[in-house]
Motif scaffolding. Structure first.
Motif, short mmCIF file in Angstrom:
data_model
loop_
_atom_site.label_atom_id
_atom_site.label_comp_id
_atom_site.label_asym_id
_atom_site.label_seq_id
_atom_site.Cartn_x
_atom_site.Cartn_y
_atom_site.Cartn_z
N ILE A 35 0.83 -1.30 0.17
CA ILE A 35 0.17 0.05 0.22
C ILE A 35 0.93 1.16 -0.06
N LYS A 36 1.79 1.37 0.79
CA LYS A 36 2.83 2.41 0.74
C LYS A 36 3.69 2.62 -0.45
N ALA A 37 3.74 1.56 -1.14
CA ALA A 37 4.46 1.79 -2.41
C ALA A 37 3.82 2.03 -3.47
N ALA A 38 2.30 1.83 -3.36
CA ALA A 38 1.57 2.53 -4.57
C ALA A 38 1.36 3.85 -4.84
N ASP A 39 1.20 4.16 -6.27
CA ASP A 39 1.22 5.66 -6.65
C ASP A 39 -0.31 6.08 -6.18
N LYS A 40 -1.12 5.36 -6.19
CA LYS A 40 -2.64 5.96 -5.72
C LYS A 40 -3.28 4.80 -4.98
N VAL A 41 -3.91 5.20 -4.11
CA VAL A 41 -4.41 4.03 -3.13
C VAL A 41 -6.13 4.35 -2.99
N ILE A 42 -6.68 3.51 -3.29
CA ILE A 42 -8.29 3.47 -3.09
C ILE A 42 -8.84 2.75 -1.73
N PHE A 43 -9.36 3.57 -0.92
CA PHE A 43 -10.00 3.06 0.37
C PHE A 43 -11.43 2.80 0.20
N PRO A 44 -12.05 1.55 -0.30
CA PRO A 44 -13.46 1.37 -0.44
C PRO A 44 -13.82 1.18 1.11
N GLY A 45 -15.41 1.04 0.81
CA GLY A 45 -15.93 0.35 2.18
C GLY A 45 -17.65 0.49 1.85
N VAL A 46 -18.13 -0.80 2.28
CA VAL A 46 -19.59 -0.85 2.37
C VAL A 46 -19.82 -1.56 3.41
N GLY A 47 -20.68 -1.24 4.56
CA GLY A 47 -21.11 -1.62 5.70
C GLY A 47 -21.26 -1.02 6.76
N GLU A 48 -20.82 -1.73 8.00
CA GLU A 48 -21.02 -1.00 9.07
C GLU A 48 -19.87 -0.38 9.76
N ALA A 49 -19.73 0.71 10.24
CA ALA A 49 -18.41 1.62 10.74
C ALA A 49 -17.63 0.75 11.98
N SER A 50 -18.35 0.57 12.99
CA SER A 50 -17.44 -0.19 14.10
C SER A 50 -17.00 -1.42 13.51
N SER A 51 -17.40 -2.28 13.11
CA SER A 51 -16.92 -3.60 12.61
C SER A 51 -15.84 -3.38 11.47
N ALA A 52 -16.13 -2.38 10.66
CA ALA A 52 -14.84 -2.06 9.47
C ALA A 52 -13.88 -1.28 10.25
N MET A 53 -13.94 -0.70 11.37
CA MET A 53 -12.66 -0.03 12.07
C MET A 53 -12.02 -1.35 12.83
N LYS A 54 -12.63 -2.23 13.42
CA LYS A 54 -12.25 -3.22 14.06
C LYS A 54 -11.35 -4.14 13.00
N MET A 55 -11.62 -4.35 11.76
CA MET A 55 -11.08 -4.97 10.66
C MET A 55 -9.76 -4.20 10.51
N LEU A 56 -9.79 -3.00 10.34
CA LEU A 56 -8.63 -2.09 10.09
C LEU A 56 -7.18 -2.11 11.21
N LYS A 57 -8.05 -2.29 12.49
CA LYS A 57 -7.16 -2.35 13.70
C LYS A 57 -6.50 -3.63 13.68
N SER A 58 -7.12 -4.75 13.19
CA SER A 58 -6.77 -6.09 13.35
C SER A 58 -5.72 -6.16 12.46
N THR A 59 -5.59 -5.50 11.45
CA THR A 59 -4.48 -5.70 10.27
C THR A 59 -3.24 -4.45 10.79
N GLY A 60 -3.58 -3.62 11.49
CA GLY A 60 -2.55 -2.32 11.61
C GLY A 60 -2.69 -1.63 10.69
N LEU A 61 -3.81 -1.46 9.77
CA LEU A 61 -4.08 -0.56 8.72
C LEU A 61 -4.41 0.84 9.22
N ASP A 62 -5.15 0.93 10.31
CA ASP A 62 -5.58 1.86 10.94
C ASP A 62 -4.33 3.04 11.52
N THR A 63 -3.13 2.54 11.66
CA THR A 63 -2.06 3.36 11.73
C THR A 63 -1.27 3.56 10.33
N VAL A 64 -1.56 2.82 9.35
CA VAL A 64 -0.82 3.08 7.97
C VAL A 64 -1.32 4.12 7.15
#
Length: 197
Positions: free
Chosen positions: A36-65
């Protein structure tokens, strides 16, 4: 050009990939921070519920990336909402990239808003070649309140932010991949963006 679509289990990702392919580019679907950091462009999609989506991001560490990315980043629908500081849905603390809050439509309108609506007050190179009051496709029950970072608006019972920008970060509430020629143009504009050196 290397295009990364962030994969965190929330989003209609194939339709975005197809839309990018139609524009003549390939995108990689990934949850790998280095990729993701090496990409020229990044797309951050999302369909669904906010709190569960944030949990998914945190579980992979992407919330800090994600907040530290320096290339152009485009949040779509829930992706845009998660880039804000707070979302009422699930009482969710967001990534705080945008100084904005996400609230639920009140009972005066049918929720979710599903279908075509207009965008206006277009204020960014993201909308180059797109007409004022163009129609785009939306599906959402929560909206981003108008703020200093708003770059276009939509009216549905209340005037709200349908696109937002801060530095290299962009967000759109609508689905450009489902918004016909206007959406295709907005995606194309995003992929052609160059950050000031």
């Amino acid at each position: 050009m290397k295009i990364a679509i962030i994969d965190y289990g929330a989003g209609n990702i194939q339709s975005i990939k197809f839309a990018i392919k139609r524009l003549g580019y390939d995108a990689v679907l990934t949850d790998d921070a280095a990729e993701i950091k090496a990409a020229d462009k990044v797309i951050f999609p999302g369909v669904g519920e906010a709190s569960s989506a944030m949990k998914m991001l945190k579980s992979t560490g992407l919330d800090t990336v994600i907040p530290k990315l320096t290339q152009p980043v485009l949040g779509i629908c829930l992706g845009m909402q998660l880039m804000c500081e707070y979302c009422e849905e699930g009482d969710t603390t967001g990534l705080s990239i945008f100084d904005a809050k996400v609230v639920r439509f009140d009972n005066s309108v049918k929720v979710p808003q599903i279908g075509w609506n207009q965008i206006y007050d277009l204020q960014s190179d993201l909308f180059e070649g797109v007409n004022e009051k163009e129609y785009v496709y939306l599906v959402h029950s929560f909206y981003v309140k108008e703020c200093e970072e708003t770059i276009c608006s939509t009216e549905y019972g209340v005037e709200y932010t349908s696109a937002i920008k801060k530095n290299n970060f962009y967000g759109v509430q609508f689905h450009p991949e489902k918004s016909s020629k206007a959406g295709e143009k907005i995606l194309e504009n995003f992929l052609k963006l160059e950050l000031p050196s």
